[in-house]
Design an enzyme around this catalytic site. Sequence first.
Site, short mmCIF file in Angstrom:
data_model
loop_
_atom_site.label_atom_id
_atom_site.label_comp_id
_atom_site.label_asym_id
_atom_site.label_seq_id
_atom_site.Cartn_x
_atom_site.Cartn_y
_atom_site.Cartn_z
N VAL A 180 -56.48 -86.09 33.93
CA VAL A 180 -55.03 -85.88 33.74
C VAL A 180 -54.61 -84.41 33.81
O VAL A 180 -53.42 -84.11 33.80
CB VAL A 180 -54.51 -86.53 32.43
N SER A 211 -60.74 -85.76 32.34
CA SER A 211 -61.69 -86.86 32.53
C SER A 211 -62.72 -86.63 33.62
O SER A 211 -63.66 -87.43 33.75
CB SER A 211 -60.95 -88.15 32.83
N LYS A 264 -66.30 -86.77 32.61
CA LYS A 264 -66.99 -88.01 32.18
C LYS A 264 -68.26 -88.34 32.96
O LYS A 264 -69.27 -88.70 32.35
CB LYS A 264 -65.99 -89.18 32.20
N TYR A 266 -66.11 -84.80 22.59
CA TYR A 266 -65.31 -85.34 23.69
C TYR A 266 -64.14 -84.42 24.05
O TYR A 266 -63.92 -84.10 25.22
CB TYR A 266 -64.82 -86.75 23.32
N TYR A 308 -60.02 -95.69 37.31
CA TYR A 308 -59.47 -96.66 36.35
C TYR A 308 -58.91 -97.89 37.05
O TYR A 308 -59.58 -98.48 37.88
CB TYR A 308 -58.39 -96.01 35.46
N1 GLN Z 1 -58.47 -85.77 27.30
C1 GLN Z 1 -57.79 -86.85 27.94
C2 GLN Z 1 -57.66 -88.01 26.97
O1 GLN Z 1 -58.61 -88.29 26.32
C3 GLN Z 1 -58.53 -87.26 29.18
C4 GLN Z 1 -57.88 -88.41 29.90
C5 GLN Z 1 -57.95 -88.31 31.41
O2 GLN Z 1 -58.13 -87.26 31.99
N2 GLN Z 1 -57.71 -89.44 32.04
O3 GLN Z 1 -56.68 -88.66 26.85
#
Ligand code: GLN
Length: 322
Positions: free
Chosen positions: A262, A67, A70, A192, A244
Amino acid sequence: MMPDALNIQDIVEVTYEKFSHVHDGEVATYIPELGKVDPNDFAICVAAVDGQVFSAGDWNKEFTIQSVCKPFAYQMALEELGRDRTLLHVGVEPSGEAFNSIELDPLTKRPFNPMVNAGAIAVASLIKKDSKVAGARAFVERMQLAAGRNLKIDASVLASESSSGNRNRAIAYLMLNFGIIDEDVSHTLHQYFSQCSLLVNCRDLALMAATLANMGTNPVTREPVFDFQYIKDVLAVMFTCGLYDHAGEWAYRVGLPAKSGVGGGLLAVVNRQLGIAVYSPRLDAKGNSVRGILVCKELANRLGLHAFEFTNVGSSFVQAMM
Ligand code: GLN
């Protein structure tokens, strides 16, 4: 008291030692390939806008950006479509929900913000190109400029994301239903998932953060990377939504725009001063790196980096170093 360059390297090393024995949290396993990383990996890297880089630990060990892609994808959407058109597809409101929540704003039907999966998938739909290869390549090329070196996508993580990504597929189809994204859902999801599967190291993340801090110019290569008129949009959304449902606590205790992933990466931006990055793949229940949060708290306190710090050492110490 102004910390000098030597002090920063010392502080990075002392901070690394301080948290090296913390083994709380679990590596992400919901994307099977992510479960294979070494949970003990740990690196800290701080890059200043004058091009100095300070690091400790496994700073060149690669992991997937997840993420942390993003904010950069959002920056690309703003540059390509402008503010108004981008805002038709994704809002700027903290959701207070988990990153993968299947939820849209009840009034506008837009995803709440570009830092949660729904918003990032909407952004991916905006920046995808005519072909899957071209869209992924455009993203990789931009991130290479921000990192200052060649980067590649981890094909196994990409395949694993794609085969286990039904929740993201559900989010995408919900947005298709409300006309937030176009019909080419598989193309959007490929964009994505490709973005999330970019391989980076801790130094890359620190330089990407420092590029945002440095008004869009990579402080080491001196290459212009991002259009600076949109960086404040990106930093504002990182500040309010980057972690988040931990974002409020983060703003209170650390007080810096930031983004976690993550894969265990976390970056924070000290505007006009520093990029900070941590890599440590054990995550808390909200999907944020446990040691990443501890390190950023420690550095923000020791260097006086909180945006609303009265002593405000952080706003001037890099100039003092130059
Ligand atoms: N590729 C992961 C997902 O879409 C990214 C989520 C994250 O890093 N919080 O679930």
